[in-house]
Design a protein around this motif. Sequence first.
Motif, PDB file in Angstrom:
ATOM      1  N   ASN A  81       2.788  14.865  -4.288  1.00 28.53           N
ATOM      2  CA  ASN A  81       3.451  15.775  -3.357  1.00 28.53           C
ATOM      3  C   ASN A  81       2.674  17.087  -3.305  1.00 28.53           C
ATOM      4  OD1 ASN A  81       5.716  14.142  -2.574  1.00 28.53           O
ATOM      5  ND2 ASN A  81       6.535  14.449  -4.636  1.00 28.53           N
ATOM      6  N   GLY A  82       2.880  17.833  -2.238  1.00 30.64           N
ATOM      7  CA  GLY A  82       2.050  19.003  -1.982  1.00 30.64           C
ATOM      8  C   GLY A  82       2.008  20.021  -3.089  1.00 30.64           C
TER       9      GLY A  82
ATOM     10  N   GLY B  27       0.823  -1.212   0.000  1.00 22.59           N
ATOM     11  CA  GLY B  27       0.000   0.000   0.000  1.00 22.59           C
ATOM     12  C   GLY B  27       0.852   1.254   0.000  1.00 22.59           C
ATOM     13  N   ILE B  28       0.197   2.404   0.143  1.00 25.79           N
ATOM     14  CA  ILE B  28       0.893   3.691   0.187  1.00 25.79           C
ATOM     15  C   ILE B  28       1.322   3.968   1.616  1.00 25.79           C
ATOM     16  CG2 ILE B  28       0.702   6.158  -0.274  1.00 25.79           C
ATOM     17  CD1 ILE B  28      -1.539   5.475  -2.255  1.00 25.79           C
ATOM     18  N   LYS B  29       2.600   4.139   1.827  1.00 24.32           N
ATOM     19  CA  LYS B  29       3.147   4.407   3.149  1.00 24.32           C
ATOM     20  C   LYS B  29       3.730   5.819   3.171  1.00 24.32           C
ATOM     21  CE  LYS B  29       2.103   0.166   3.890  1.00 24.32           C
ATOM     22  NZ  LYS B  29       0.834  -0.139   4.592  1.00 24.32           N
ATOM     23  N   THR B  30       3.346   6.599   4.158  1.00 27.09           N
ATOM     24  CA  THR B  30       3.843   7.967   4.273  1.00 27.09           C
ATOM     25  C   THR B  30       4.774   8.078   5.474  1.00 27.09           C
ATOM     26  OG1 THR B  30       1.892   8.622   5.558  1.00 27.09           O
ATOM     27  CG2 THR B  30       1.820   8.975   3.181  1.00 27.09           C
ATOM     28  N   TYR B  31       5.803   8.892   5.302  1.00 24.80           N
ATOM     29  CA  TYR B  31       6.817   9.096   6.337  1.00 24.80           C
ATOM     30  C   TYR B  31       7.019  10.591   6.529  1.00 24.80           C
ATOM     31  CZ  TYR B  31       7.951   4.166   5.474  1.00 24.80           C
ATOM     32  OH  TYR B  31       7.880   2.793   5.327  1.00 24.80           O
ATOM     33  N   ARG B  32       7.556  10.939   7.675  1.00 21.25           N
ATOM     34  CA  ARG B  32       7.836  12.339   7.997  1.00 21.25           C
ATOM     35  C   ARG B  32       9.281  12.432   8.486  1.00 21.25           C
ATOM     36  NH1 ARG B  32       5.068  17.033   9.639  1.00 21.25           N
ATOM     37  NH2 ARG B  32       6.013  18.203  11.342  1.00 21.25           N
TER      38      ARG B  32
ATOM     39  N   LEU C 194       0.459  14.676  -0.068  1.00 22.35           N
ATOM     40  CA  LEU C 194       1.382  14.842   1.050  1.00 22.35           C
ATOM     41  C   LEU C 194       1.519  16.314   1.404  1.00 22.35           C
ATOM     42  CD1 LEU C 194       4.178  12.356  -0.062  1.00 22.35           C
ATOM     43  CD2 LEU C 194       2.144  11.905   1.310  1.00 22.35           C
ATOM     44  N   ASP C 195       1.627  16.573   2.695  1.00 19.94           N
ATOM     45  CA  ASP C 195       1.719  17.944   3.192  1.00 19.94           C
ATOM     46  C   ASP C 195       3.139  18.463   2.987  1.00 19.94           C
ATOM     47  OD1 ASP C 195       1.307  20.329   4.387  1.00 19.94           O
ATOM     48  OD2 ASP C 195       1.217  19.576   6.442  1.00 19.94           O
TER      49      ASP C 195
ATOM     50  N   PHE D  17       7.238  12.374   2.877  1.00 19.41           N
ATOM     51  CA  PHE D  17       7.409  11.665   1.615  1.00 19.41           C
ATOM     52  C   PHE D  17       6.595  10.381   1.655  1.00 19.41           C
ATOM     53  CE2 PHE D  17      10.774   9.758   4.190  1.00 19.41           C
ATOM     54  CZ  PHE D  17      10.773   8.416   3.825  1.00 19.41           C
ATOM     55  N   GLY D  18       6.305   9.871   0.479  1.00 18.67           N
ATOM     56  CA  GLY D  18       5.488   8.669   0.375  1.00 18.67           C
ATOM     57  C   GLY D  18       6.145   7.629  -0.508  1.00 18.67           C
TER      58      GLY D  18
END
Length: 677
Positions: free
Chosen positions: A511-512, A259-264, A591-592, A283-284
Amino acid sequence: MQTETILYIIIAGIAALLLALFQYLYKSKIKGYLRNILFGLRAFAIFGILLLLINPKFEAVTYFNEKPTLVIVADNSESIKYLEQDSIASDIFNKIIETPEIQQRFNIDQYSFGKEISGLDSISYTKGQSNISGALIQLDEVYKNKTAPIVLISDGNQTLGTDYSYLSKSLNQPIYPVILGDSTVYSDLRIKQLNVNRYTFLKNKFPVEIILNYTGEEPVNTELKIWRGNSVVYRKQVQFDNSKSSEIVNTTLLASSVGIKTYRVELIPLSQEKNKINNYKNFGVEVIDQKTNIAIVYDQLHPDLGALKKAIESNEQRSVSILKPIEYFNQINDFQLVILYQPNNNFNSILNEIKKQNLNTFIITGSGTDYEFINSTHLKVLWEISNQTEDFQPELNRNYNTFIIDNITFEDYPPLKSEFGGFNFLVPADVILYKKVNGINTGDAMLATYAFDNMKHAVLVGEGIWRWRAQSYLDTESFTDFDNFIGKLIQYLSSNKKRNRLNVDYESFYNGNDDVIISAQYFNESFEFDVKASLNIEFKNKETDELKEIPLLLNGSNYTVDLSGIDAGEYDFKIKHSSESISSSGQFRILDYNVEQQFLNADINKLNSIAENSQGQAFFATKSSSLIQELLNDIRYTTIQKSTKNIVPLVDWKYLLGIIAICLFAEWFLRKYNGLI
């Protein structure tokens, strides 16, 4: 006027006089002043007619004054407002254009730019990206034959395009940057760049590269963290000082689920930092559990092989192997799709196996193709063999409806070398590209797709496709359009899904600052593209439950909607027809991240550099009066008197025809009045 023409005019004058003298003076019974008047009218009419036949040309010179053009271009990106320079920028802009001396000295043209440049209607400082180099290149092209100094009102922080400081020596116009923003240097930690692949595979570790920057003099200690939800998956202590202002951090993270995984990414800020937004970046990564393996099978080397491999592998979900027929035969079960490049009799065994396993194929023909061999296979195509070759250009079939084709038209693309004639398909086929010779569509397919017995196939007639990829780069400075086209063709051939009346094209995450564009194609029951369809997209933010509905607009051969600017978050969407029960659903995530809020100061060095190298001058916002005075005092920007020389043929002078007609009419009237006719 040439001497020969003058001689003809003299002869015409003498001939006109002699003819008039012969009629009215030689043995004429008309006496007195009437004879002289009739003589003059006849002589002038004949001379005028002869002049029209000679048709001499005259030079007409027109003089006019041309003022230089002052081009004012304003940065309309969010960074101007974020640095609290929006009101200052507007005041400077208005001050320049409202100065009476500037209005008298220059013609003023006004522009603004973000991602693209446009004429200035209003300025809002809301554009999500700034492309200074793109704006300057376009302005230089527009005013390349004019005197047109460019006033650039900007903070100099570019987020898109090539480095504009290297453009200055190639620009024809002087650049006068007005520097917006604080020149004071503050201590600042920032995440300058983050590099990560868009896709990875389940149970694999994917690389992450983070470039960190420090501005300041004092030694500082901080910590870098990578968050996954509420958990820290990576951390590292980092140190900076005046001799070490940057560090590249490399690590790998485990993809544990699909799946789509987002990180900070977080770089712990200093307590006194002025801008803390640039200490964080999201980022994703999309985790997939399988890679599509594609084989390109060849019997002779050709540049097309490398171009196809590059184009297909631009999508990280695909892997390409270039193999000889015997190598592919031994590994046939490892691949989901095969591209047969210029097949001949050496491909016989693998085509038999392809038929047995019902595999999809993409056939590319050329000078090394054995067409008799193709005619004998199960591929349902027959080639008219001519043994003569020709170069054919592509012409896009805009009614092609099997998958969405956008951002590429194939206009002015180089030709491919192919034999005369074309394939006759024994089953229904959909043509993507037609052959074109000397601008005329031959009606033969250059690229087509077709399906039978639960198999999908494509045929490209002609070698030299590597030139198309190169042309795509020449047109757009990117291979993206061509690679996306090949990617969609490969995606169609790799899938065994049935045809749908509603096809949707979108990314899983954005991306934002990306353009959030969703495209769709809708077909009627005969699978013909419907240009009158009414499609709407309904999308909901999962976090806020905010629901919106927007219509899709017809854009060539598809319907599109631009959702750029909506809030970051995860969205469910559904595209549906307004009057039929046909719909398609999906999910995407934004993504923010706001690239325009990553800056603390104006980029003074680059703005000074482009001013100096283009023979202009940079000014701070507080020195706008000095800029105006510099423009008024520069002797390069003076009004120039120009002339236009036109060669005017006498036949274009309509008054002469009128004079001839008046003379002939007056002569007739006088003769009639005096009873001479």
